[in-house]
Design a protein around this motif. Structure first.
Motif, mmCIF file in Angstrom:
data_model
loop_
_atom_site.group_PDB
_atom_site.id
_atom_site.type_symbol
_atom_site.label_atom_id
_atom_site.label_comp_id
_atom_site.label_asym_id
_atom_site.label_seq_id
_atom_site.Cartn_x
_atom_site.Cartn_y
_atom_site.Cartn_z
ATOM 1 N N GLY A 57 0.820 -1.205 0.000
ATOM 2 C CA GLY A 57 0.000 0.000 0.000
ATOM 3 C C GLY A 57 0.851 1.251 0.000
ATOM 4 N N TYR A 58 0.377 2.272 0.716
ATOM 5 C CA TYR A 58 1.019 3.584 0.709
ATOM 6 C C TYR A 58 1.232 4.085 2.130
ATOM 7 C CZ TYR A 58 -0.278 3.612 -4.208
ATOM 8 O OH TYR A 58 -0.404 3.285 -5.532
ATOM 9 N N SER A 59 2.388 4.704 2.349
ATOM 10 C CA SER A 59 2.664 5.387 3.612
ATOM 11 C C SER A 59 3.035 6.825 3.269
ATOM 12 C CB SER A 59 3.797 4.690 4.381
ATOM 13 O OG SER A 59 3.378 3.409 4.825
ATOM 14 N N ARG A 60 2.138 7.741 3.611
ATOM 15 C CA ARG A 60 2.306 9.153 3.268
ATOM 16 C C ARG A 60 2.040 10.021 4.495
ATOM 17 N NH1 ARG A 60 -1.801 8.206 -1.797
ATOM 18 N NH2 ARG A 60 -0.301 7.678 -3.442
ATOM 19 N N PRO A 61 2.875 9.921 5.530
ATOM 20 C CA PRO A 61 2.636 10.769 6.707
ATOM 21 C C PRO A 61 2.796 12.237 6.352
ATOM 22 C CG PRO A 61 4.747 9.623 6.872
ATOM 23 C CD PRO A 61 4.052 9.046 5.688
ATOM 24 N N VAL A 62 2.166 13.082 7.155
ATOM 25 C CA VAL A 62 2.147 14.513 6.861
ATOM 26 C C VAL A 62 3.559 15.069 6.717
ATOM 27 C CG1 VAL A 62 2.052 15.199 9.302
ATOM 28 C CG2 VAL A 62 1.133 16.732 7.543
ATOM 29 N N PHE A 63 3.763 15.864 5.686
ATOM 30 C CA PHE A 63 5.029 16.526 5.381
ATOM 31 C C PHE A 63 6.197 15.558 5.205
ATOM 32 C CE2 PHE A 63 3.151 20.539 7.382
ATOM 33 C CZ PHE A 63 2.811 21.049 6.143
ATOM 34 N N SER A 64 5.899 14.298 4.920
ATOM 35 C CA SER A 64 6.937 13.366 4.471
ATOM 36 C C SER A 64 7.248 13.685 3.013
ATOM 37 C CB SER A 64 6.440 11.928 4.589
ATOM 38 O OG SER A 64 5.332 11.731 3.706
ATOM 39 N N PRO A 65 8.346 13.156 2.460
ATOM 40 C CA PRO A 65 8.614 13.407 1.042
ATOM 41 C C PRO A 65 7.440 13.045 0.137
ATOM 42 C CG PRO A 65 10.568 12.492 2.080
ATOM 43 C CD PRO A 65 9.470 12.456 3.113
ATOM 44 N N GLY A 120 -3.691 11.377 11.454
ATOM 45 C CA GLY A 120 -3.017 11.313 12.748
ATOM 46 C C GLY A 120 -1.935 10.254 12.798
ATOM 47 N N SER A 121 -1.455 9.804 11.635
ATOM 48 C CA SER A 121 -0.489 8.697 11.623
ATOM 49 C C SER A 121 0.890 9.135 12.086
ATOM 50 C CB SER A 121 -0.393 8.098 10.216
ATOM 51 O OG SER A 121 0.077 9.052 9.284
ATOM 52 N N GLY A 161 0.903 2.065 5.390
ATOM 53 C CA GLY A 161 0.471 0.941 4.565
ATOM 54 C C GLY A 161 -0.982 1.032 4.151
ATOM 55 N N GLY A 162 -1.499 2.240 3.990
ATOM 56 C CA GLY A 162 -2.907 2.424 3.645
ATOM 57 C C GLY A 162 -3.182 2.239 2.161
ATOM 58 N N GLY A 163 -4.435 2.455 1.802
ATOM 59 C CA GLY A 163 -4.850 2.320 0.412
ATOM 60 C C GLY A 163 -4.573 3.576 -0.389
ATOM 61 N N ALA A 164 -4.795 3.470 -1.692
ATOM 62 C CA ALA A 164 -4.492 4.581 -2.602
ATOM 63 C C ALA A 164 -5.547 5.682 -2.565
ATOM 64 C CB ALA A 164 -4.372 4.041 -4.028
ATOM 65 N N PHE A 165 -6.751 5.376 -2.081
ATOM 66 C CA PHE A 165 -7.888 6.270 -2.302
ATOM 67 C C PHE A 165 -8.263 7.117 -1.095
ATOM 68 C CE2 PHE A 165 -8.062 2.832 -5.289
ATOM 69 C CZ PHE A 165 -8.445 3.434 -6.481
ATOM 70 N N ASP A 166 -7.950 6.647 0.097
ATOM 71 C CA ASP A 166 -8.360 7.323 1.333
ATOM 72 C C ASP A 166 -7.666 8.674 1.424
ATOM 73 O OD1 ASP A 166 -8.967 8.180 3.868
ATOM 74 O OD2 ASP A 166 -8.229 6.391 4.898
ATOM 75 N N GLY A 167 -8.420 9.735 1.174
ATOM 76 C CA GLY A 167 -7.890 11.087 1.182
ATOM 77 C C GLY A 167 -7.685 11.629 -0.212
ATOM 78 N N PRO A 168 -6.689 11.106 -0.965
ATOM 79 C CA PRO A 168 -6.439 11.662 -2.292
ATOM 80 C C PRO A 168 -7.645 11.633 -3.221
ATOM 81 C CG PRO A 168 -4.548 10.381 -1.605
ATOM 82 C CD PRO A 168 -5.610 10.183 -0.548
ATOM 83 N N LEU A 210 -4.326 14.454 1.947
ATOM 84 C CA LEU A 210 -3.388 13.706 1.120
ATOM 85 C C LEU A 210 -2.542 12.723 1.920
ATOM 86 C CD1 LEU A 210 -2.208 16.636 -1.190
ATOM 87 C CD2 LEU A 210 -3.667 14.714 -1.853
ATOM 88 N N ASP A 211 -2.524 12.851 3.253
ATOM 89 C CA ASP A 211 -1.742 11.926 4.072
ATOM 90 C C ASP A 211 -2.462 10.591 4.199
ATOM 91 O OD1 ASP A 211 -2.911 12.175 7.318
ATOM 92 O OD2 ASP A 211 -3.620 13.530 5.765
ATOM 93 N N SER A 212 -1.750 9.577 4.644
ATOM 94 C CA SER A 212 -2.331 8.241 4.770
ATOM 95 C C SER A 212 -1.917 7.594 6.083
ATOM 96 C CB SER A 212 -1.864 7.344 3.608
ATOM 97 O OG SER A 212 -0.532 6.895 3.826
ATOM 98 N N VAL A 213 -2.610 6.521 6.427
ATOM 99 C CA VAL A 213 -2.153 5.655 7.513
ATOM 100 C C VAL A 213 -0.967 4.848 7.003
ATOM 101 C CG1 VAL A 213 -4.451 5.485 8.533
ATOM 102 C CG2 VAL A 213 -3.717 3.784 6.851
#
Length: 403
Positions: free
Chosen positions: A21-29, A124-125, A83-90, A78-81
């Motif tokens: 999945g995706y890991s996109r914590p806030v203000f990560s690259p 909140g990840s 290992g989250g999915g592609a759609f939650d947020g984006p 745009l952030d994610s949990v």
């Protein structure tokens, strides 16, 4: 550009090779790349983009000199949990861009300003506090508390904001920003299988059930795993583990309750070390708010007894709490006229729309997720449903902004 083609363009950003999945914590690259992408797409559509003092991005579609008030706002995060999915947020952000493009292509011009809003740290990840950006803006989260939060690397939110051009001294409630929003519509992938069972691509959100997060801390005596006899141990992992099992039993006993332990942090966390402390994060949700606290009280009381039996100590702190958020009835009625085949759904997932609901008319749209799974790599939405959702959002925005 269609919403589904935009989603395809984002599919390589923030992939997690370890978790899937995706890991996109806030203000990560990864999240910064998504934010940069959003700004570029918004500017391509001729929108005026600004980032406010809480790190929220606003992309305005309005005429020169028009007052930015009573705006029709849409967007998500745009952030994610992990290992989250592609759609939650984006999906909500992409669909907002696609909806504006559809409106522009049809020749429609709004009578009210339309603005796309991108909130940071919804999941909140990174800092453990969900809907942080919208909460700071609305004043439901204090600036002092938020700025002092630390991530796993020991970086405070103040540090992170400062490195990304946000002045920590200006972070906090922004009544003027909230007042600019005359209505807020958030589109989101459904995080359940309601639409699958109803055989519909899009639903109208009716409410978000009450939910909160609590941290249970178990403290014992750190020691050597090889030299400490079993009879001499004060191991906090034991009452922590038994509490996790008790959480499931307690939730099953309350109809409609949902209780989860998704994060356990031992201190210091070595494989050959008896932990000195263990933090257990508890998530509890129920449509009836009055049932929440008694369930948490039962769990924490049981945890206290388990800790004493293991010669350990326990404590509890409430990290976040969101009461049941009922969406605006007038908006829902308008949505049903525009989308007559769309069913009404309640959701157990928290959203920025729920934070804003007490302050401005807010509502949601959900797009079908055929897996019924979310916060997981298996989260999914068909291209046709993604584009149907963006079209539905465009119809809603045209109806609201034509006033």
């Amino acid at each position: 550009m269609t919403a589904s083609s935009m989603m395809a363009r984002l599919s390589g950003i923030g992939r997690d090779p370890k978790r899937g999945g995706y890991s996109r914590p806030v203000f990560s690259p990864a999240e910064l790349e998504l934010r940069e992408w959003f700004v570029g797409e918004a500017q391509r559509l001729g929108l005026d983009v600004e980032t406010d003092r809480n790190g929220i991005i606003w992309a305005w579609w309005d005429g020169p000199g028009r007052a930015r008030e009573n705006a029709v706002a849409t967007g998500s995060h745009l952030d994610s949990v992990p290992g989250g999915g592609a759609f939650d947020g984006p999906l909500g952000v992409v669909s907002a861009l696609a909806a504006v493009e559809l409106m522009q292509a049809s020749g429609f011009r709004p009578n009210r300003p339309v603005v796309i809003v991108v909130f940071p740290e919804e999941e909140g990840s990174r800092y453990g506090l969900p809907c942080l950006g919208s909460g700071l803006m609305a004043g439901t989260v204090s600036a002092d508390r938020a700025l002092a939060l630390k991530d796993e690397n020991g970086d405070t939110l103040a540090d992170l904001f400062g490195r990304n051009g946000i002045d920590p001294d200006r972070v906090g409630p922004d009544a003027k920003a909230v007042e600019r929003i005359g209505a807020f519509v958030e589109l989101h992938v459904e995080q359940g299988r309601g639409l699958v069972d109803l055989s519909e691509p899009v639903a109208i959100g009716r409410s978000i059930i009450g939910h909160g997060r609590w941290k249970l801390r178990f403290e014992g005596q750190g020691n050597h795993a090889g030299t400490t006899l079993m009879s001499d141990r004060r191991d906090p992992m034991i009452p922590a583990a038994r509490t996790i099992l008790a959480v499931q039993e307690a939730a099953w006993a309350v109809p409609g309750a949902r209780a989860t332990v998704g994060k356990v942090t031992p201190v210091p966390g070595g494989s050959n070390v008896i932990a000195s402390a263990v933090d257990v994060w508890l998530d509890v949700r129920h449509a009836d708010e009055s049932a929440l606290q008694p369930l948490v009280d039962e769990i924490t009381a049981h945890a206290s007894g388990l800790a004493r039996a293991a010669a350990c100590r326990s404590s509890v702190s409430r990290e976040s709490y969101s009461p049941t958020a009922a969406f605006d009835t007038d908006l829902i009625q308008r949505f049903t006229k525009v989308l007559p085949s769309a069913p009404l759904l309640d959701t157990g997932a928290g959203h920025d729309a729920g934070v804003l609901a007490p302050f401005t008319p807010s509502a949601m749209l959900f797009v079908r997720n055929p897996s019924g799974i979310s916060h997981s790599p298996e989260e999914y939405a068909e291209d046709a449903d993604v584009d149907t959702g963006a079209h539905a959002l465009a119809l809603i925005l045209m109806d609201l902004s034509s006033e």
